[in-house]
Design an enzyme around this catalytic site. Structure first.
Site, short mmCIF file in Angstrom:
data_model
loop_
_atom_site.label_atom_id
_atom_site.label_comp_id
_atom_site.label_asym_id
_atom_site.label_seq_id
_atom_site.Cartn_x
_atom_site.Cartn_y
_atom_site.Cartn_z
N THR A 54 5.45 33.40 22.48
CA THR A 54 4.89 32.49 21.50
C THR A 54 5.77 32.39 20.26
O THR A 54 6.04 31.29 19.75
CB THR A 54 3.47 32.93 21.12
OG1 THR A 54 2.68 33.00 22.31
CG2 THR A 54 2.82 31.97 20.15
N TYR A 117 -3.13 23.79 29.70
CA TYR A 117 -3.53 22.41 29.43
C TYR A 117 -4.63 21.96 30.39
O TYR A 117 -5.75 21.69 29.97
CB TYR A 117 -2.35 21.43 29.46
CG TYR A 117 -2.76 20.05 28.98
CD1 TYR A 117 -2.92 19.80 27.62
CD2 TYR A 117 -3.05 19.03 29.87
CE1 TYR A 117 -3.34 18.55 27.16
CE2 TYR A 117 -3.48 17.79 29.43
CZ TYR A 117 -3.62 17.56 28.08
OH TYR A 117 -4.05 16.33 27.63
#
Length: 303
Positions: A54, A117
């Site tokens: 990240t 997603y």
């Protein structure tokens, strides 16, 4: 290059910073500065590095940029510590491609997120990891971060994943200590990497053997001492350092998401490389926020 990383019989342990991806002022990839950050943390005692997590802004990078980041980091520190490379993507096809690129670039293992997603069912999760492990010969870590990736890993699905040859561990950033404790109880043969700065001590207590800490990107000595104190049996010192890590994290986390890490690196007196901006739409801290960060880090006697 000698392989110093994990095999199916050797697991990663210790502090593994999720290293940054540096950019120029024009937001072009800066491989030399990216490698310099890996050098910065390795020279201060960390036990491995995790590019394209990240903090490495991996969703913002093109495929060739991802490969270039891994190559830069492996070339700089790959002879000294394990390099576990993030290869997460929403599609299985792209994840496999990124994993092959990482293996070709010399990574010792790959970290594969639950596809994000789109909502997917458990069978699709298992098939995803089967495809990746079939494609590469290096170990695979599951990256569990439902707050960012959307799809949570349930324990019954973990049972199925743990049976796949090639999966060696879990990098958990869920913050769900109860889930993590149950996972470790069910599959102690896997390696578990703690992913939240606020829970490093707690997750060591329940069986994690590695710390993937954003604070370690800037002040690696602090998290290395926390880990080594815990391993040496000095839990009092480890608890003290957990509180200190949390104070630093709160200061870094006051601005835009992730932006504080690069700001803190700019303030560090021993950093001789330019981390550059975030790649938009991510943002660095504002001037006012950086002034407050500097004030806090001086109060903590860190700069």
């Amino acid at each position: 290059m000698a392989n110093t990383g994990p095999t199916h019989d050797v697991s990663i342990h210790g502090v593994i910073p999720p290293t940054i991806t540096a950019f120029t002022d024009e937001e072009e990839l800066a491989p030399d500065a990216t490698a310099a950050h890996a050098r910065f943390v390795v020279d201060r005692g960390v036990h491995g590095v995790f590019p394209l997590g990240t903090n490495g802004e991996f969703p913002m990078l093109k495929p060739d940029e991802r490969e270039a980041v891994i190559e830069a980091v492996v070339d700089e520190v790959g002879e000294e510590v394990p390099v576990i490379a993030g290869v997460s993507a929403p599609s299985t096809r792209n994840t496999v491609s990124y994993a092959l690129d990482a293996e070709g670039a010399g990574a010792d293992a790959v970290v594969v997120g639950i596809p994000y997603y789109y909502p997917i069912d458990n069978d699709a999760v298992v098939e995803h990891y089967e495809e990746v492990t079939d494609a590469v010969d290096i170990p695979v870590y599951i990256y569990h971060f439902p707050a960012r990736m959307g799809n949570k890993l349930d324990l019954d699905t973990l049972d199925r994943l743990a049976a796949i040859e090639g999966i060696v561990g879990v990098k958990d950033s869920s913050g769900d200590v109860a889930w993590l404790g149950q996972a470790i109880d069910r599959h102690p043969e896997l390696t578990y990497l703690a992913g939240l700065d606020s829970l490093l001590f707690a997750e060591l207590e329940i069986g994690c053997t590695g710390l993937v800490s954003a604070v370690s990107n800037v002040f690696p000595e602090m998290t290395v001492e926390l880990y080594e104190s815990y391993v040496d049996g000095d839990e009092t010192r480890a608890r003290e350092l957990q509180s200190r890590v949390f104070d630093v994290w709160k200061a870094i986390d006051q601005g835009p998401y992730l932006g504080g890490v690069k700001s803190a690196l700019d303030l560090h007196p021993e950093v001789d490389f330019d981390p550059g901006p975030m790649r938009r739409p991510l943002q660095r801290m504002s001037e006012e926020e950086e002034v407050q960060l500097e004030r806090t880090l001086r109060t903590l006697d860190l700069i």
